[in-house]
Motif scaffolding. Sequence first.
Motif, short mmCIF file in Angstrom:
data_model
loop_
_atom_site.label_atom_id
_atom_site.label_comp_id
_atom_site.label_asym_id
_atom_site.label_seq_id
_atom_site.Cartn_x
_atom_site.Cartn_y
_atom_site.Cartn_z
N GLN A 167 -4.61 8.06 -3.85
CA GLN A 167 -3.44 8.91 -3.67
C GLN A 167 -2.35 8.23 -2.85
O GLN A 167 -1.23 8.72 -2.76
CB GLN A 167 -3.83 10.23 -2.99
N LYS A 168 -2.67 7.09 -2.23
CA LYS A 168 -1.67 6.42 -1.40
C LYS A 168 -0.95 5.29 -2.14
O LYS A 168 -0.11 4.62 -1.57
CB LYS A 168 -2.34 5.86 -0.14
N ILE A 169 -1.28 5.07 -3.38
CA ILE A 169 -0.66 3.99 -4.13
C ILE A 169 0.68 4.46 -4.67
O ILE A 169 0.74 5.30 -5.56
CB ILE A 169 -1.56 3.51 -5.28
N LYS A 170 1.73 3.94 -4.12
CA LYS A 170 3.08 4.26 -4.59
C LYS A 170 3.86 2.97 -4.69
O LYS A 170 3.65 2.03 -3.93
CB LYS A 170 3.77 5.22 -3.62
N SER A 171 4.80 2.95 -5.62
CA SER A 171 5.63 1.76 -5.77
C SER A 171 6.67 1.74 -4.67
O SER A 171 7.38 2.72 -4.46
CB SER A 171 6.33 1.78 -7.14
N GLY A 174 9.05 -6.57 -5.33
CA GLY A 174 7.89 -7.07 -6.06
C GLY A 174 6.85 -6.01 -6.33
O GLY A 174 6.66 -5.09 -5.54
N LYS A 175 6.20 -6.15 -7.47
CA LYS A 175 5.20 -5.17 -7.88
C LYS A 175 3.82 -5.53 -7.35
O LYS A 175 3.52 -6.69 -7.08
CB LYS A 175 5.16 -5.09 -9.41
N ASN A 176 3.00 -4.51 -7.21
CA ASN A 176 1.61 -4.72 -6.81
C ASN A 176 0.80 -5.27 -7.99
O ASN A 176 1.18 -5.11 -9.16
CB ASN A 176 0.99 -3.40 -6.35
N ASP A 177 -0.30 -5.90 -7.68
CA ASP A 177 -1.24 -6.36 -8.70
C ASP A 177 -2.13 -5.17 -9.06
O ASP A 177 -3.05 -4.82 -8.31
CB ASP A 177 -2.07 -7.52 -8.15
N GLN A 178 -1.85 -4.55 -10.19
CA GLN A 178 -2.54 -3.32 -10.57
C GLN A 178 -4.04 -3.55 -10.75
O GLN A 178 -4.86 -2.71 -10.39
CB GLN A 178 -1.94 -2.75 -11.85
N LYS A 179 -4.40 -4.71 -11.31
CA LYS A 179 -5.82 -5.01 -11.52
C LYS A 179 -6.55 -5.12 -10.19
O LYS A 179 -7.66 -4.59 -10.03
CB LYS A 179 -5.96 -6.33 -12.30
N LEU A 180 -5.90 -5.76 -9.21
CA LEU A 180 -6.51 -5.89 -7.89
C LEU A 180 -6.68 -4.52 -7.25
O LEU A 180 -7.72 -4.23 -6.64
CB LEU A 180 -5.64 -6.78 -7.00
N ILE A 181 -5.69 -3.66 -7.40
CA ILE A 181 -5.77 -2.31 -6.84
C ILE A 181 -6.92 -1.54 -7.46
O ILE A 181 -7.69 -0.87 -6.77
CB ILE A 181 -4.44 -1.56 -7.05
N GLU A 182 -7.07 -1.65 -8.78
CA GLU A 182 -8.16 -0.96 -9.46
C GLU A 182 -9.52 -1.44 -8.97
O GLU A 182 -10.45 -0.64 -8.78
CB GLU A 182 -8.04 -1.17 -10.97
#
Length: 431
Positions: free
Chosen positions: A121-125, A101-109
């Motif tokens: 720098q720690k955000i990796k798929s 499953g993919k991360n919620d990119q909007k939430l990460i931003e």
Amino acid sequence: PNPRPKFQYFQYIEDEIKINIFKHVEHPFNLAISCKSWSAISRDPHTKAEWLISRFGKAHALFYSIKLGPSFIDTLVCENLFTRGVIVSRYFIQRLLMQFGKNDQKLIELEIEHNVGVLPQKIKSPWASNLSLPAFLYLLNEGCNKLDTEVPLRGNDMELFHFLSAGPHVIDNAPGMMRKNLTDIEDLVLNQKFIPFPPKPKSVRLDLNHDPHILQLPPPEEYPPKDGYENRRHLIMIARAIFIHPYLVTLWKQIGYYEICNDVNDLVILGALTILFPSTPTPNWNCPTVTVVISRLTELINLGFELSNNVIIDALHMFKHRLDEIGNILWSVICEIRSDKPLAFGLFREVLKPERNLTSNYLLNFLKTKFDDHEQFMKQVVEQYFKEEKISDMESRRKSLILSPRVYQFILDTYGHQSELTLMCFEDILA
């Protein structure tokens, strides 16, 4: 008569031959783009399955099929892999669930914007994040069906093995505790097909902003690792269990996990030596004899482990402060076990590897005392490294010395400025 069936038969034979060629190519990208025929072969699900099994074995084929990304794996590839009898472990299913499953990119931003919880720098798929839903469901359903038992999806067989193999206990108490848990360990391996994920490829991280011979320490390990490879801590745990109870190797090979010796070879051999020569010996410790050390290592070698050149150099490095005490014992063991293979060239080549980042001369000095023709062997190794560098793409290589400056300094100090070997090194320095 209609010649078509005969033509189709020969076309089938031609494709089978091409598949057999393709599956033995380590990096088939160039072959795949060479013409339409090879491109079609490379896209065929059967070809992909054959290549994965040939390249990585049945124990790791599923892991790498996902690792290669959504453009490589689909349900047809999965079907072909299962048809070919790949091993699916309960641990594989558990890890798949952890990392799908993919991360919620909007939430990460938003978290980054508000400085909450995550660093950019720690955000990796994660390893399985891009797997398609149909492929994920197929692997989950077929994997559970193949295990033929109720799978604790929220379990973690790596942690279970940690406790069953007496991981939390000191090495002296572990053998007895492992024997008590042997039935459960056998069930975990034989029935639940417990297999660790493959180790990270052998490579050294270099800081390209500084001198290329300076190592950059790897970041702390996370679990589960984003790249999917097994944590070193877990592989050390597996190795520890093996040299406590070597019978485990037989169990893993029984289910088709033949890569076990290769996956943890270095850790097992070095671990065995660490037990024989503890860094902080107890008062009642007695230094083992050459015969005792050979006997222990031979037991492991007979299972499929290897006292390779890199393990020898790693061992000498590990005991660098004790070489005066145990160096002769280690060398006698090395010479006896490796008596059927030449040593000098391979060991000098291994110790001169630029990524080893030599910071002192103790290994070179130690090897120098063991080989009378050390200058000749050094010359052969340096010549080979220089030749390989010339063959490689010089345009893509960042300007740097081919070998470590420490090596060049050692050669100059040892053999003098008029030595042919020294002059070779000057050519690289002045290039």
